[in-house]
Design a protein around this motif. Structure first.
Motif, short mmCIF file in Angstrom:
data_model
loop_
_atom_site.label_atom_id
_atom_site.label_comp_id
_atom_site.label_asym_id
_atom_site.label_seq_id
_atom_site.Cartn_x
_atom_site.Cartn_y
_atom_site.Cartn_z
N TYR A 1 3.10 -2.60 -6.72
CA TYR A 1 3.68 -3.06 -5.46
C TYR A 1 3.57 -4.58 -5.39
N ILE B 1 6.66 -4.49 -0.70
CA ILE B 1 6.09 -3.99 0.56
C ILE B 1 6.87 -4.64 1.71
N THR C 1 2.12 2.03 -11.57
CA THR C 1 2.67 1.83 -10.22
C THR C 1 2.32 0.41 -9.77
N LYS D 1 7.73 -2.14 -6.46
CA LYS D 1 8.16 -1.83 -5.09
C LYS D 1 7.71 -2.95 -4.16
N GLU E 1 -2.10 5.85 0.70
CA GLU E 1 -2.06 7.30 0.46
C GLU E 1 -1.85 7.63 -1.01
N SER E 2 -1.78 6.58 -1.88
CA SER E 2 -1.45 6.84 -3.28
C SER E 2 -2.64 7.46 -4.02
N ASN F 1 1.36 1.96 3.86
CA ASN F 1 0.69 3.27 3.86
C ASN F 1 0.91 4.02 2.56
N GLU F 2 2.03 3.73 1.92
CA GLU F 2 2.29 4.33 0.61
C GLU F 2 1.15 4.04 -0.36
N VAL F 3 0.65 2.78 -0.29
CA VAL F 3 -0.46 2.40 -1.18
C VAL F 3 -1.74 3.12 -0.73
N ASN G 1 5.42 -0.44 5.03
CA ASN G 1 5.31 0.71 4.13
C ASN G 1 4.04 0.66 3.28
N GLY H 1 -6.01 4.90 -3.34
CA GLY H 1 -5.75 4.28 -2.05
C GLY H 1 -6.78 3.29 -1.57
#
Lengths: 296, 97
Positions: free
Chosen positions: B49, B5, B47, B3, B15-16, B11-13, B9, B77
């Motif tokens: 990024y 960045i 996962t 994915k 909050e992961s 915050n996805e990381v 975005n 996170g």
């Protein structure tokens, strides 16, 4: 069973695969770090015929695509051992065992370190082996380059266009590069050349803050680029293949080793001139020797 | 799949849950480009990024990235471990306990 397994997919190994595939040999290239070898760190290649100014990544990708299009196979794996059987060889990786009639070792070399106590911890925190990768992180800061060869001089020139001040530190009094490059270096107002000096200490507080030379002079720098040459990568072969005192595979312009059917190409063998053009040349020679061996 | 960045975005990381690899790279960096097929392999079972430092310099600053390629392994996170330079799949996956 492969005709040839090539260990290392830098310019030497890739060139060998081209020659072998043009002779319809079944070829597997193995390299855990993808293709290209050291040349991918080079921003601009000006000493290879017919491609002035090409960047290292494009150069490597061009040879890789040429080899792939000719039918060379590729495995991204770490080789841990090779075994010489009576009529074939085995190449052991972490996940697989491959068989081949012959092997070409083209494992190149890796960056030499200064061997200072906290050096490993500071890689990425002020220490770098790639000026073109990391120079932009030191915009308008003071940095140092250690080394006196062509790479060190190119790095210092490159960094002088980005950084506030660049120190070039070299252990003796002779810079080894083309006159043109040395002249360019000397014309830079913000480059200070410090000869006959070694770095004896890296001073850091999380990130590098200064370096101490052997005359106890301290230079405040945020970045240190290490360009003191290469060391070979041949530990896994040492029980089978004769190495010289520096760890390079004993060989000559014929690219043969002490074991029949195992050949060597590129920076990893004993040689005087380690250049892109001598690496690709070795690839062609090793492949041709291999073809002769297979056909007899 | 990796994915990219973009558009804040990250915050996805943050909050992961569990492990996530974040590959800080740049288009002009040869070793970074060479690392990308290795990260693709890692992304088959993890996962992953990717952060282009030219487009996300605030993230490079926040995480004190001053050499690339730099792969930071996040756990729930938070930065857990990091690796600098071109590394093998085994070395990178080895950062996971």
């Amino acid at each position: 069973m492969y005709d040839v397994i090539i260990i290392g997919a830098g310019p030497a190994g890739l060139t060998a695969s081209i020659y072998l595939r043009r002779n319809k040999k079944k070829v597997l290239l193995i390299d855990a770090l993808g293709y290209g070898g050291q040349i991918i760190n080079t921003k601009r290649i000006d000493n290879y015929p017919a491609t002035p100014g090409i960047d290292g990544f494009t150069f490597a990708t061009n040879i890789y695509n040429q080899a792939k299009d000719l039918g060379a196979e590729f495995a991204m794996e770490t080789v841990t051992n090779i075994i010489n059987k009576d009529d074939y060889k085995e190449v052991i990786t972490k996940d697989n065992t491959y068989k081949a009639k012959t092997i070409i070792i083209a494992t190149g070399a890796k960056n030499r370190h200064l061997n200072l106590p906290n050096e490993k911890d500071l890689i990425g925190k002020g220490l770098s082996f790639c000026a073109t990768c990391d120079g932009n992180f030191y915009k308008d800061m003071d940095v140092a380059v250690v080394g006196g060869g062509r790479v060190a001089i190119d790095d210092a020139i490159y960094l002088s266009n980005i950084c506030n001040k660049v120190y070039l530190i070299h252990r003796n009094d002779t810079l080894k590069a083309d006159k043109e490059e040395i002249d360019t270096l000397r014309s830079k107002d913000n480059v200070e050349i410090i000869l006959n000096s070694n770095i004896k200490e890296l001073i850091a507080n999380n990130n590098l803050e200064a370096i101490k030379l052997d005359n106890n002079k301290e230079l405040k720098v945020n970045g240190l680029f290490i360009a003191i040459g290469q060391v070979p990568n041949n530990d896994i072969f040492k029980d089978l293949i004769d190495l010289d005192e520096y760890g390079y595979i004993k060989s000559d312009e014929n690219c043969t080793t002490n074991i029949k059917g195992i050949f060597v190409a590129g920076d990893t063998r004993t040689k005087e001139l380690r250049q892109l053009v001598t690496a690709t040349s070795d690839g062609a020679i090793a492949a041709t020797k291999c073809i002769n061996y297979l056909n007899n | 799949m990796i994915k990219e960045i973009e558009n804040n975005n990250f915050n996805e990381v943050r909050e992961s849950k569990g492990y996530a690899f974040v590959d800080f790279n740049a288009t002009w960096c040869g070793p970074c480009r060479m690392l990308s097929p290795i990260m693709e392999e890692i992304a088959k079972s993890n996962t992953v990024y990717a952060v282009d430092v030219d487009l996300n310099d605030e993230l490079a600053t926040e995480f004190n990235v001053n050499a690339i390629p730099c792969v930071i392994l996040f756990k729930d996170g938070k930065e857990y471990k990091r690796s600098v330079g071109l590394k093998t799949k085994e070395e990178l996956e080895g950062m996971i306990d």
